[in-house]
Scaffold this active site. Structure first.
Site, short mmCIF file in Angstrom:
data_model
loop_
_atom_site.label_atom_id
_atom_site.label_comp_id
_atom_site.label_asym_id
_atom_site.label_seq_id
_atom_site.Cartn_x
_atom_site.Cartn_y
_atom_site.Cartn_z
N LYS A 290 -16.53 32.04 -0.80
CA LYS A 290 -16.45 31.70 0.62
C LYS A 290 -15.04 31.93 1.14
O LYS A 290 -14.08 31.88 0.37
CB LYS A 290 -16.78 30.21 0.80
CG LYS A 290 -18.21 29.83 0.60
CD LYS A 290 -18.41 28.33 0.82
CE LYS A 290 -19.86 27.93 0.62
NZ LYS A 290 -20.78 28.50 1.59
N ARG A 364 -30.61 26.72 -3.46
CA ARG A 364 -32.03 26.99 -3.70
C ARG A 364 -32.30 27.25 -5.18
O ARG A 364 -33.41 27.04 -5.65
CB ARG A 364 -32.52 28.13 -2.79
CG ARG A 364 -31.91 29.46 -3.08
CD ARG A 364 -32.07 30.44 -1.92
NE ARG A 364 -31.12 30.15 -0.83
CZ ARG A 364 -31.07 30.83 0.31
NH1 ARG A 364 -31.93 31.80 0.55
NH2 ARG A 364 -30.18 30.51 1.23
N1 BES Z 1 -23.71 24.86 0.99
C1 BES Z 1 -23.94 26.05 1.72
C2 BES Z 1 -24.54 25.80 3.10
C3 BES Z 1 -23.67 25.09 4.09
C4 BES Z 1 -23.01 25.78 5.07
C5 BES Z 1 -23.58 23.71 4.09
C6 BES Z 1 -22.24 25.12 6.00
C7 BES Z 1 -22.80 23.03 5.02
C8 BES Z 1 -22.13 23.74 5.98
C9 BES Z 1 -24.92 26.96 0.94
O1 BES Z 1 -24.83 26.87 -0.43
C10 BES Z 1 -24.60 28.36 1.31
O2 BES Z 1 -23.55 28.80 1.00
N2 BES Z 1 -25.55 29.03 1.95
C11 BES Z 1 -25.37 30.39 2.33
C12 BES Z 1 -26.64 31.14 2.00
C13 BES Z 1 -26.55 32.62 2.22
C14 BES Z 1 -25.60 33.24 1.20
C15 BES Z 1 -27.92 33.23 2.09
C16 BES Z 1 -25.12 30.44 3.84
O3 BES Z 1 -25.77 29.71 4.57
O4 BES Z 1 -24.24 31.19 4.25
MN MN Z 2 -23.36 28.16 -1.23
#
Ligand code: BES
Ligand code: MN
Ligand code: ZN
Length: 511
Positions: A290, A364
């Protein structure tokens, strides 16, 4: 904090502060507020007629009786327009009053039950809401401050609910007890979420669950890496392999001795409800790392697990007549030389193989194995809760939880619990056609579905592992932390979202 209930008149309370209320537009206060007003020689009426206090929702004013009554201060809290007033209005008013009391520096106060006997509100629910609003509003997280803030006020130590009619005291006591149990469970979840990732590792979450089990008579089981490997939890272990912290699969059960393999359960008619909470104690994204900005907020990526732990605590304390199972897969998601890579294929507990397109779609993966594990309980319902997708923050913002499910009755029950708790949810569809987006060329399914409908495709992925069970999914991304006070009882920081919703769902299950 101690909550007491007593019979009596609020205007004769000997206390540093008493709390009464006023609806907007009322010029001649009645009931307890009227009694206090008369004892003060019409001071409250004067405030109203001078236009200095209008009874707007959560507005507060402090009066000094100067010996006219035993109380040192009187706090009047506005309830807003009576026709718009509801149970959440009670929670908010109680929260606003409690915070004002703390600002004044008092350490105890007495209050009437706001909204008791008002249209549609029963006294027990109102008492519960007063206590919830009070305890939730006064929450603060100071564990890592070595010195108190400059203007820091002491904690409120005791709150007394004063009920005029003696025969209604048991009803108020019942509501107050329920409210205290639920609010303390929410605050426990908040503590876990506010805790930095180095103080809330998977092992520490597991220890917390074990302590909880000892204190609240729950059954706790913690699976370690070897046990997970033996079972075949390849998806969860895939996420965990980049971290030095050992992963834990935490199981907490209420009424475990009456589960479905003991044949006892059917005799007792206890339904089994499984709650599954995402427990990523820190989400760096892994190899699909990230951006650095706001990454510290990813300590809250275990808010689902925290909500499940809170719900199990309350379920036990309230002794709900259900077999409740909490499943909390817990691990960090970090990049390393051992971490999973985009393109890797994992074999999940269900047997389905998963192509990892993004290592940042890790929630997931761990939930897939937890949902597959839930199958062994043959539950009447499974609900998972997870900070799952950034897309949910885009779609529903920071207020509303995304709700998806394969069972209309379960979804309806969650909506009903949402209405009662004011924990807002909104349903998104799970049309078959979304399945196209997560088809993989090399495995049974892939872990991302591209940008369109990212919340739905994540849920669709989960549904493959919940096959055959009545299942619903709550996406709380963006809801677990708030960067500013949301309402009087939801301070900045961890919100504890999901706990009150789950507890309501469980309490109403048999109704
Ligand atoms: N933990 C994150 C989702 C999240 C984003 C929680 C912002 C709280 C605030 C999750 O694990 C994630 O990174 N999701 C990705 C999925 C994508 C790579 C398909 C996302 O939402 O960007
Ligand atoms: Mn994530
Ligand atoms: Zn995550």
């Amino acid at each position: 904090m101690e909550i007491r209930v007593k019979a009596g008149s609020i205007q004769t309370e000997i206390a540093p502060l008493i709390v009464v209320n006023l609806f907007e537009g009322v010029t001649e206060p009645g009931g307890a507020t009227g009694a206090v007003d008369r004892a003060l020689g019409g001071q409250i009426r004067e405030l109203i007629s001078a236009g200095d206090f209008r009874g707007k929702r959560n507005e507060t004013v402090v009066l000094y009786p100067g010996g006219a009554i035993p109380a040192q201060r009187v706090l009047v809290v506005g309830l807003g327009k009576e026709e718009k007033f509801d149970l959440d209005g009670v929670r908010q008013a109680a929260g606003a009053a409690a915070k004002k009391a703390r600002e004044l520096g008092v350490t105890r106060f007495s209050t009437i039950v706001h909204g008791g006997g008002r249209a549609g509100l029963n006294l027990e629910d109102a008492a519960q809401a007063v206590v919830e609003g009070t305890i939730l509003a006064l929450y603060r997280f100071r564990e890592h401050k070595t010195e108190p803030a400059e203007d820091e006020r002491p904690d409120i130590e005791a709150v007394t609910l004063v009920e005029f009619s003696a025969e209604k005291v048991p009803v108020v006591e019942r509501g107050a007890r329920t409210g205290q149990i639920i609010a303390e469970a929410v605050n426990m979840a908040r503590d876990l979420v506010n805790q930095p990732a180095n103080y809330a590792t998977p092992a520490i979450l597991a220890e917390t669950a074990q302590k909880l089990a000892a204190d609240f008579d729950l059954r706790c089981q913690v699976l370690d890496r070897e046990q997970m490997a033996e079972l075949g939890m390849g998806a969860l272990l895939g996420v965990a392999q980049g971290s030095e912290q050992p992963p834990k699969f935490i199981i907490l059960e209420h009424n475990a001795d009456r589960d479905d393999r003991s044949a006892d359960r059917s005799r007792q008619g206890l339904d089994t409800i499984v709650l599954v909470g995402k427990g990523i104690t820190f989400d760096s994204g892994g190899i699909s790392i990230k951006p650095g900005e706001h990454m510290e907020e990813m300590k809250a990526d275990m808010a689902g697990a925290a909500a499940v732990m809170g719900a199990l605590r309350a379920a036990a304390a309230l002794d709900v007549p259900l077999h409740v199972v909490g499943l909390m897969p817990a691990t960090e998601n970090l990049p390393s030389g051992r971490a999973i890579k985009p393109g890797d294929v994992l074999k999940s507990l269900s047997g389905l193989t998963i192509e990892v397109i993004s290592t940042d779609a890790e929630g997931r993966l761990i939930l897939a194995d937890a949902l597959a594990y839930a199958q062994r309980y043959q539950p009447q319902a499974v609900v998972d809760i997870a900070t799952l997708t950034g897309a949910c923050v885009v779609a529903l913002g920071e207020i509303t939880t995304g709700l998806m499910g394969t069972d209309a009755d379960l979804v309806a029950r969650i909506k009903a619990a949402s209405a009662k708790t004011a924990e807002k949810v909104w349903e998104l569809p799970l049309f078959e056609e979304y399945g196209e987006q997560i088809k993989s060329d090399v495995a049974d399914v892939k872990n991302t579905g591209g940008r369109p409908a990212g919340t739905i495709t994540a849920a669709f992925f989960l549904s493959k592992f919940a096959k055959g069970m009545p299942w619903a999914h709550l996406d709380i991304a963006g809801k677990a932390l708030t960067d500013k006070e949301r309402n009087p009882y939801t301070p900045k920081g961890a919100t504890g979202v999901g706990v009150r919703l789950f507890v309501q769902l469980l309490r109403d299950w048999g109704k």
